[in-house]
Design an enzyme around this catalytic site. Structure first.
Site, PDB file in Angstrom:
ATOM      1  N   ASP A   1       1.030  -1.292  -0.477  1.00  0.00           N
ATOM      2  CA  ASP A   1       0.427   0.455  -0.182  1.00  0.00           C
ATOM      3  C   ASP A   1       0.807   1.214  -0.365  1.00  0.00           C
ATOM      4  O   ASP A   1       1.779   1.176   0.674  1.00  0.00           O
ATOM      5  CB  ASP A   1      -0.883   0.577   0.936  1.00  0.00           C
TER       6      ASP A   1
ATOM      7  N   LYS B   1      -0.027   3.365   7.715  1.00  0.00           N
ATOM      8  CA  LYS B   1      -1.462   1.320   7.230  1.00  0.00           C
ATOM      9  C   LYS B   1      -0.472   0.849   7.141  1.00  0.00           C
ATOM     10  O   LYS B   1      -0.703  -0.365   7.800  1.00  0.00           O
ATOM     11  CB  LYS B   1      -2.320   2.239   5.739  1.00  0.00           C
TER      12      LYS B   1
ATOM     13  N   GLU C   1     -14.873  -9.407  -7.288  1.00  0.00           N
ATOM     14  CA  GLU C   1     -15.453  -9.572  -5.668  1.00  0.00           C
ATOM     15  C   GLU C   1     -16.622  -9.429  -5.599  1.00  0.00           C
ATOM     16  O   GLU C   1     -17.055  -8.304  -5.800  1.00  0.00           O
ATOM     17  CB  GLU C   1     -14.520  -9.060  -4.719  1.00  0.00           C
ATOM     18  N   PHE C   2     -17.106  -9.895  -4.752  1.00  0.00           N
ATOM     19  CA  PHE C   2     -18.685  -9.704  -3.801  1.00  0.00           C
ATOM     20  C   PHE C   2     -19.111  -9.957  -2.393  1.00  0.00           C
ATOM     21  O   PHE C   2     -20.057 -10.272  -1.326  1.00  0.00           O
ATOM     22  CB  PHE C   2     -19.418 -11.071  -4.587  1.00  0.00           C
TER      23      PHE C   2
ATOM     24  N   ARG D   1     -19.172  -8.629   1.513  1.00  0.00           N
ATOM     25  CA  ARG D   1     -20.483  -7.284   1.650  1.00  0.00           C
ATOM     26  C   ARG D   1     -19.649  -7.006   3.257  1.00  0.00           C
ATOM     27  O   ARG D   1     -19.159  -8.091   4.026  1.00  0.00           O
ATOM     28  CB  ARG D   1     -21.787  -7.489   2.404  1.00  0.00           C
ATOM     29  N   GLU D   2     -19.410  -5.674   3.783  1.00  0.00           N
ATOM     30  CA  GLU D   2     -18.912  -5.298   4.582  1.00  0.00           C
ATOM     31  C   GLU D   2     -19.515  -5.705   5.559  1.00  0.00           C
ATOM     32  O   GLU D   2     -20.857  -5.968   5.513  1.00  0.00           O
ATOM     33  CB  GLU D   2     -18.720  -4.110   4.570  1.00  0.00           C
TER      34      GLU D   2
ATOM     35  N   GLY E   1     -36.308  -0.081   3.566  1.00  0.00           N
ATOM     36  CA  GLY E   1     -35.722   1.427   4.681  1.00  0.00           C
ATOM     37  C   GLY E   1     -35.866   2.589   4.219  1.00  0.00           C
ATOM     38  O   GLY E   1     -36.446   2.716   2.718  1.00  0.00           O
TER      39      GLY E   1
ATOM     40  N   CYS F   1     -20.106   1.089  -2.318  1.00  0.00           N
ATOM     41  CA  CYS F   1     -20.054   0.321  -3.957  1.00  0.00           C
ATOM     42  C   CYS F   1     -21.598   0.525  -4.322  1.00  0.00           C
ATOM     43  O   CYS F   1     -21.305   0.821  -5.646  1.00  0.00           O
ATOM     44  CB  CYS F   1     -20.395  -1.406  -3.080  1.00  0.00           C
TER      45      CYS F   1
ATOM     46  N   ARG G   1     -19.406   5.886   4.472  1.00  0.00           N
ATOM     47  CA  ARG G   1     -19.342   6.114   3.111  1.00  0.00           C
ATOM     48  C   ARG G   1     -20.748   6.592   2.490  1.00  0.00           C
ATOM     49  O   ARG G   1     -21.468   5.285   2.606  1.00  0.00           O
ATOM     50  CB  ARG G   1     -18.627   5.932   2.417  1.00  0.00           C
TER      51      ARG G   1
HETATM   52  C1  UGA Z   1     -22.630  -4.673  -1.617  1.00  0.00           C
HETATM   53  C2  UGA Z   1     -22.890  -6.049  -2.606  1.00  0.00           C
HETATM   54  O1  UGA Z   1     -23.693  -7.157  -1.432  1.00  0.00           O
HETATM   55  C3  UGA Z   1     -21.780  -6.986  -2.355  1.00  0.00           C
HETATM   56  O2  UGA Z   1     -21.564  -8.526  -2.832  1.00  0.00           O
HETATM   57  C4  UGA Z   1     -20.822  -6.307  -3.621  1.00  0.00           C
HETATM   58  O3  UGA Z   1     -19.347  -7.249  -3.364  1.00  0.00           O
HETATM   59  C5  UGA Z   1     -20.427  -4.794  -2.922  1.00  0.00           C
HETATM   60  O4  UGA Z   1     -21.177  -4.582  -2.490  1.00  0.00           O
HETATM   61  C6  UGA Z   1     -19.066  -4.708  -3.493  1.00  0.00           C
HETATM   62  O5  UGA Z   1     -19.104  -3.762  -4.404  1.00  0.00           O
HETATM   63  O6  UGA Z   1     -17.612  -4.151  -2.760  1.00  0.00           O
HETATM   64  P1  UGA Z   1     -22.270  -3.365   0.777  1.00  0.00           P
HETATM   65  O7  UGA Z   1     -22.118  -2.809   0.071  1.00  0.00           O
HETATM   66  O8  UGA Z   1     -20.593  -4.351   1.620  1.00  0.00           O
HETATM   67  O9  UGA Z   1     -22.189  -5.140  -0.419  1.00  0.00           O
HETATM   68  O10 UGA Z   1     -23.192  -3.730   1.661  1.00  0.00           O
HETATM   69  P2  UGA Z   1     -24.529  -4.170   1.470  1.00  0.00           P
HETATM   70  O11 UGA Z   1     -25.021  -5.501   2.673  1.00  0.00           O
HETATM   71  O12 UGA Z   1     -25.098  -4.923  -0.098  1.00  0.00           O
HETATM   72  O13 UGA Z   1     -25.835  -3.485   1.456  1.00  0.00           O
HETATM   73  C7  UGA Z   1     -26.027  -2.311   1.051  1.00  0.00           C
HETATM   74  C8  UGA Z   1     -26.597  -1.155   1.153  1.00  0.00           C
HETATM   75  O14 UGA Z   1     -28.175  -1.739   0.927  1.00  0.00           O
HETATM   76  C9  UGA Z   1     -26.661  -0.816   2.940  1.00  0.00           C
HETATM   77  O15 UGA Z   1     -27.263   0.127   2.792  1.00  0.00           O
HETATM   78  C10 UGA Z   1     -28.069  -1.422   3.398  1.00  0.00           C
HETATM   79  O16 UGA Z   1     -28.769  -0.979   4.295  1.00  0.00           O
HETATM   80  C11 UGA Z   1     -28.962  -1.599   2.450  1.00  0.00           C
HETATM   81  N1  UGA Z   1     -30.110  -2.649   2.035  1.00  0.00           N
HETATM   82  C12 UGA Z   1     -29.462  -3.814   1.294  1.00  0.00           C
HETATM   83  C13 UGA Z   1     -31.483  -2.231   1.883  1.00  0.00           C
HETATM   84  O17 UGA Z   1     -31.444  -1.399   2.341  1.00  0.00           O
HETATM   85  N2  UGA Z   1     -32.173  -4.103   2.135  1.00  0.00           N
HETATM   86  C14 UGA Z   1     -31.824  -4.654   1.580  1.00  0.00           C
HETATM   87  O18 UGA Z   1     -32.540  -5.316   1.574  1.00  0.00           O
HETATM   88  C15 UGA Z   1     -30.537  -4.915   1.702  1.00  0.00           C
END
Ligand code: UGA
Length: 438
Positions: free
Chosen positions: A28, A33, A144-145, A147-148, A246, A253, A320
Site C-alpha cells: 500500500d 497503514k 469480488e462480491f 459485503r462489508e 427502508g 459500492c 460512505r
Molecule cells: C455490496 C454487495 O452486497 C456485495 O456483493 C458487493 O461485493 C459489494 O457491494 C461491493 O461491490 O464491494 P455492501 O456495500 O458491503 O456490499 O453492503 P450490502 O450488505 O449489500 O448493503 C448495501 C446497502 O443496501 C446498505 O445500505 C443496506 O442497508 C442496503 N440494503 C440492503 C437495503 O436497504 N435493503 C436490503 O434489502 C438490503
C-alpha cells in the site's frame, strides 16, 4: 502472491488467501497503514478479520515498495479504489498508477483485477501493455462480491467465483489459488467478468429501490410491505433477499457502481433508463423520513430529533454514502436540534460529516429529551434497546423505524408510537395488527 491496495477488499482478500495457505505480500502507498499492519493492527473494523490475520501472520507481509513486491510475488491482485470521477465514470487513475509501477519491473507476472472497473478496462490495459512492449504481463478479471460486515465469510464461502481470462492457463492459475473453496467457478472472457460484477450490484440496488417504491405505495393503500416482501420472496424466481424496505442503500459500492454502469451505458450510446429511476428513488427515500417527522411533529424548527446509528449499515465503521449524512443535514437545515449515537462513531470524531450534530456516548444520552427518534442503522444494540427506558428518557413519543426491524408490538407496549417504512403506524400501547405469512 501479491495484493496491491489494502483497503477493505485488498486486506480481506490478502488475509483469506494467506489463511488458505499461500504466502502473500501486501503493498500500500499509505506508510502509516503498512506500519500498523506490520505491527498486527487491523485498520478497519471487520468481524473475524483480526483473528484470521493473527492466525495467518507467518504467511503475510506488508510493504510500500514495488521492488520488494515484484521480487517476491508473481501473481498480483489489484485492489485499489476506483472512486467516482466528477463525470460519474469510475476514476481509474489508481489502477493505472499500479500498472505503470508493475510495468517498470521485468519478468513474467499475472495481474488479477479485484477492483471494480468499467467493462473494457481489461482490454484497454492489455492493449496498452502490448503497445508498450510488455508481453510478460498476463491479465485476469476476478471481481469480488464481498459485503462489508460479512466479508470474511463471503470470501471463504462465496456463492460463486468469477474468473475472466484472455489465456486459459492464466485463469487456471487463479482458479488453483481458490481450489480449497467449494463453490461454482464461472470461467468467462474478461469483459463478461467485468460486466457480471456491475450487473450484480446494479440488480441488487434495483431490488432495494423496487421494494422501497412498493413500500411507498403500501403506505398510500394501507398494505404492509414486510408481509408483501415475505409473500413475494417465497416465489423462488424472486427470492427473499434484498427486499428489506427502508431509507435506501448506501455504502462504497452500490451508489458508485450503479452510477458507473449508467455512465458506461451512456458512453456506449445506450440510455439505461431503469438505473436512473433506481438512483432517484434511493435519493428520495432518505428524504421521506423528514416528511414523516414533519407529519408527526409539525415544523421541525426547535424540535429535537435523535438519530440512532450513523454507519451505512451495521457491523462496519464505513460512513460512505450513509443515509445518516443526508438525513442529519436535512434536519439541521429544517432548524431541528439533532443528536446521534453510533457504536462506531465516538463524540467529536466525525465533525467533518456531521457539523452541528451532537454525537453522544450512548444511545440513551442521544435520546435524552428528544421529541422523536429515527432508527437509521440496525445495530443489534439499538434494535434491542429497552424501550420503556427510552420512553422515560424522551420528551416525545415518536420512533421512526428507518429499517423496518423493530418489534413494533414491544416498542408500542412501552408507550411509543412506531412508524415504519411501508407499514401502518403502530399506536402506543395497542395490540399489533399484523399480516402473518404462515
Ligand atoms: C455490496 C454487495 O452486497 C456485495 O456483493 C458487493 O461485493 C459489494 O457491494 C461491493 O461491490 O464491494 P455492501 O456495500 O458491503 O456490499 O453492503 P450490502 O450488505 O449489500 O448493503 C448495501 C446497502 O443496501 C446498505 O445500505 C443496506 O442497508 C442496503 N440494503 C440492503 C437495503 O436497504 N435493503 C436490503 O434489502 C438490503
Amino acid at each position: 502472491m501479491g495484493v496491491i491496495g489494502v483497503g477493505y477488499v485488498g486486506l480481506v482478500t490478502a488475509v483469506c488467501i494467506a489463511h488458505l495457505g499461500h504466502r502473500v505480500v501486501c503493498l500500500d502507498v499509505d506508510e502509516a497503514k503498512v506500519a500498523a499492519l506490520e505491527a498486527g493492527r487491523v485498520p478497519i473494523y471487520e468481524p473475524g478479520l483480526e483473528d484470521l490475520m493473527a492466525g495467518a501472520a507467518a504467511r503475510l507481509s506488508f510493504t510500500t515498495s514495488y521492488d520488494e513486491l515484484c521480487r517476491q510475488a508473481r501473481i498480483l491482485f489489484i485492489a485499489v479504489d476506483t472512486p467516482p470521477s466528477p463525470s460519474g465514470d469510475a476514476d481509474l487513475s489508481r489502477v493505472q498508477a499500479v500498472v505503470r509501477e508493475v510495468r517498470r519491473h521485468d519478468g513474467e507476472r499475472l495481474l488479477v483485477m479485484k477492483s471494480t472497473v468499467p467493462v473494457g478496462t481489461g482490454d484497454r490495459i492489455t492493449a496498452e501493455l502490448e503497445a508498450a512492449g510488455h508481453p510478460g504481463l498476463g491479465y485476469v478479471s476476478n471481481p469480488e462480491f464481498l459485503r462489508e460486515g460479512a466479508a470474511v465469510d463471503d470470501v471463504l464461502h462465496p456463492d460463486r467465483i468469477v474468473i475472466g481470462a484472455y489465456r486459459e492457463a492464466d485463469g487456471d492459475e487463479v482458479a488453483a489459488l481458490f481450489a480449497d473453496i467449494e463453490t461454482t467457478v464461472v470461467r468467462t472472457t474478461v469483459p463478461t467478468a467485468e460486466m457480471i460484477k456491475y450487473a450484480s450490484n446494479a440488480f441488487l440496488a434495483t431490488k432495494i429501490s423496487f421494494i422501497n417504491e412498493i413500500a411507498n405505495v403500501c403506505e398510500a393503500v394501507g398494505a404492509d410491505v414486510r408481509a408483501v416482501a415475505d409473500g413475494m420472496g417465497l416465489d423462488h424466481r424472486i427470492g427473499p433477499h434484498f427486499l428489506q424496505a427502508g431509507i435506501g442503500y448506501g455504502g462504497s459500492c452500490f451508489p458508485k457502481d450503479v452510477q458507473a454502469l449508467k455512465q458506461l451505458a451512456g458512453n456506449s450510446g445506450y440510455h439505461f433508463q431503469l438505473l436512473n429511476a433506481v438512483i432517484e428513488v434511493n435519493h428520495l427515500q432518505k428524504r421521506r423520513v423528514v416528511g414523516k417527522l414533519k407529519d408527526r411533529l409539525g415544523a421541525l424548527r426547535g424540535r429535537h430529533v435523535a438519530l440512532l446509528g450513523l454507519t451505512f449499515k451495521p457491523h462496519t465503521d464505513d460512513m460512505r454514502e450513509a443515509a445518516s449524512i443526508v438525513l442529519a443535514a436535512r434536519l439541521r437545515d429544517e432548524g431541528a436540534r439533532v443528536s446521534a449515537y453510533d457504536p462506531m462513531v465516538p463524540p467529536g470524531s466525525r465533525d467533518d460529516l456531521f457539523p452541528g450534530i451532537e454525537i453522544a456516548r450512548t444511545a440513551l444520552e442521544a435520546l435524552d429529551g428528544a421529541d422523536a427518534a429515527v432508527l437509521v442503522t440496525e445495530w443489534p444494540e439499538l434494535v434491542g434497546l429497552d424501550w420503556a427506558v427510552v420512553r422515560d428518557r424522551m420528551r416525545g413519543r415518536h420512533v421512526i423505524d428507518g429499517r423496518n426491524v423493530l418489534d413494533a408490538a414491544r416498542v408500542a407496549a412501552a408507550g411509543l408510537v412506531v412508524t415504519g417504512i411501508g407499514t401502518a403506524d403502530q399506536p402506543a400501547g395497542e395490540p399489533v395488527a399484523s399480516d402473518d405469512v404462515r
